[in-house]
Design an enzyme around this catalytic site. Sequence first.
Site, PDB file in Angstrom:
ATOM      1  N   GLU A 101       6.684  -7.620   5.455  1.00  0.00           N
ATOM      2  CA  GLU A 101       8.027  -7.399   6.011  1.00  0.00           C
ATOM      3  C   GLU A 101       8.741  -8.709   6.323  1.00  0.00           C
ATOM      4  O   GLU A 101       9.706  -8.736   7.088  1.00  0.00           O
ATOM      5  CB  GLU A 101       7.972  -6.527   7.278  1.00  0.00           C
ATOM      6  CG  GLU A 101       7.048  -5.327   7.210  1.00  0.00           C
ATOM      7  CD  GLU A 101       7.475  -4.285   6.191  1.00  0.00           C
ATOM      8  OE1 GLU A 101       8.479  -4.501   5.498  1.00  0.00           O
ATOM      9  OE2 GLU A 101       6.786  -3.254   6.069  1.00  0.00           O
ATOM     10  N   ASP A 103      11.890  -5.772  -3.436  1.00  0.00           N
ATOM     11  CA  ASP A 103      10.801  -4.832  -3.658  1.00  0.00           C
ATOM     12  C   ASP A 103      10.716  -4.547  -5.149  1.00  0.00           C
ATOM     13  O   ASP A 103      11.719  -4.210  -5.787  1.00  0.00           O
ATOM     14  CB  ASP A 103      11.042  -3.522  -2.909  1.00  0.00           C
ATOM     15  CG  ASP A 103      10.783  -3.648  -1.415  1.00  0.00           C
ATOM     16  OD1 ASP A 103       9.895  -4.425  -1.028  1.00  0.00           O
ATOM     17  OD2 ASP A 103      11.471  -2.959  -0.641  1.00  0.00           O
TER      18      ASP A 103
END
Length: 539
Positions: free
Chosen positions: A197, A365
């Site tokens: 993250e 991502d």
Amino acid sequence: MLYEERKVRNNGEVVFLIGHVNIVLHTHLPWVKKAGKWPFGEEWLYQAIFDSYIPLTQTFLQLRDQGYSFKFTMNITPVLGEMLLDEYLQQGFVDYAKEFIKSLETDKTDVSEDLKHYWLDLAKTRLNFFESIERDLPGIWEELQDQGYLTLITSGATHGFLPLLGRDETIDLQVKTGILFHNGTFGKKPRGFWLPECAYRPRTYHVAGGAVVLRPGIEEFLDKYGIDYTFLDSKPFENYVSPEPWMTGKSGQYNLFQAYRLNNSNVVGFPRHDLLCSQVWSADFGYPGDGSYMEFHKRSSYSGARFWKITNKNIDFKDKQPYDPLAALKTVGGHAHHYASRIVGELADYYSESRKEGIVTLTFDTELFGHWWFEGPKFLEFLVKELAEAPVGWTSGEDYLDNYSVDARCFLGETSWGEGGHYRVWFNPDVEWMWPQIYEAENIAYRALKAGKNVADDRLLKQLMREVLLLTASDWQFLITTGGAVDYAKERFAFHLANVMDLASAILNKEPFDEERLMDLQDRDSLFYFLSPELVDLG
């Protein structure tokens, strides 16, 4: 390849570079083996393989075979790597793809036969490709790394949210296990590490209520194991004010076009260029929301295939128009051209101001390309081709460090790439209840590991370590906060929590643990065979 060599094209002409492009694909999914299939569980993995990992790999190989120079960095989280190497899950994907093909062959959706054949040909091609590489995607990625087209890096073992973990031993175990897995799988020690993250905290940081805590900064765990670089969100490098009064949040005006050593460590941080990144990932104002692109949310009730285009984001599903592959191809080519010009423009502006070659770091991502945005792999292919004659070079973190010295340092507060640039996605009223239970589980687990160092049967100890790593994955908080799979995340959290507590209790109390349950856990949660209590500094 050295930057000086990149300045020479095939025809011998010396080309002046104004900067470098560093694209990073963060490749991660939570552990889903035998933990549900649909709508939550194993199909997440199968969809990612089919939609993203296979077409992206095909794109890399095609660009290589066509003679294009490029370099992408791929972070393969260890937990995902274990799933891609698992024979049960490999077979599960083959079964999934075959069932999809079978359903396409009998799909009665009221769309053209050409569109049905488009999907059928695509599905067969992707399954055949998977079988042709002997179901070994990580092996192909390693091959592309050896040939200079990919740089592979690692991450926390199960993608734990490192700043909020209660014990340094758990952070250390996440980092060390990630490095060991990568080294064993790809044959070389990783130089880069993706902070799960992009979550970071310094040595001195604040917690709710204003108390100051002194613990090793996250960069110190990376430095300990010789990691050279990582990636951070852009907000702390800009004019950033912390949204929470208990977070440090002080930052200077740093530059997004260069790298920085983190605090007093040797670890280098590359800030992501948020403005350029959002142009790609945002469905609201980025490329993926174009009406020509495939609609993600409307699927055939027979096969699950997506036969429609976005058309307009504000209309009902019944009004969505059939997908036109050729029109989408034309659109994605235009978007790749526009994005290449934006990258070159940003680097040109920086060069004009500083007279230095900048580096623009773009992190995404991986599942954006193909899964969420069907045309994404084709976008990357066209982007490579658009930049082929541009005055910029491809790079990775290690390429950059091998050719440039990094003297500047940055001193950051708490940050992540979550909403607002802070911890709120993983620490909010919907998930705060999880953290005291994690801390209790961490404490009892390490007491048990210390007490059980000399037990004859170490299976309990190894499984305990696996369950601690799975319990501390950041995915459970993320799925609850975003509403993606709330009940599923709570069930998975409770499952791993119970496993930790029961395994630790059996070890501490020297009681037998049900053999059938242990064998089931070893089968379900079968990752990281190399785990051993010796990996933990128990004092």
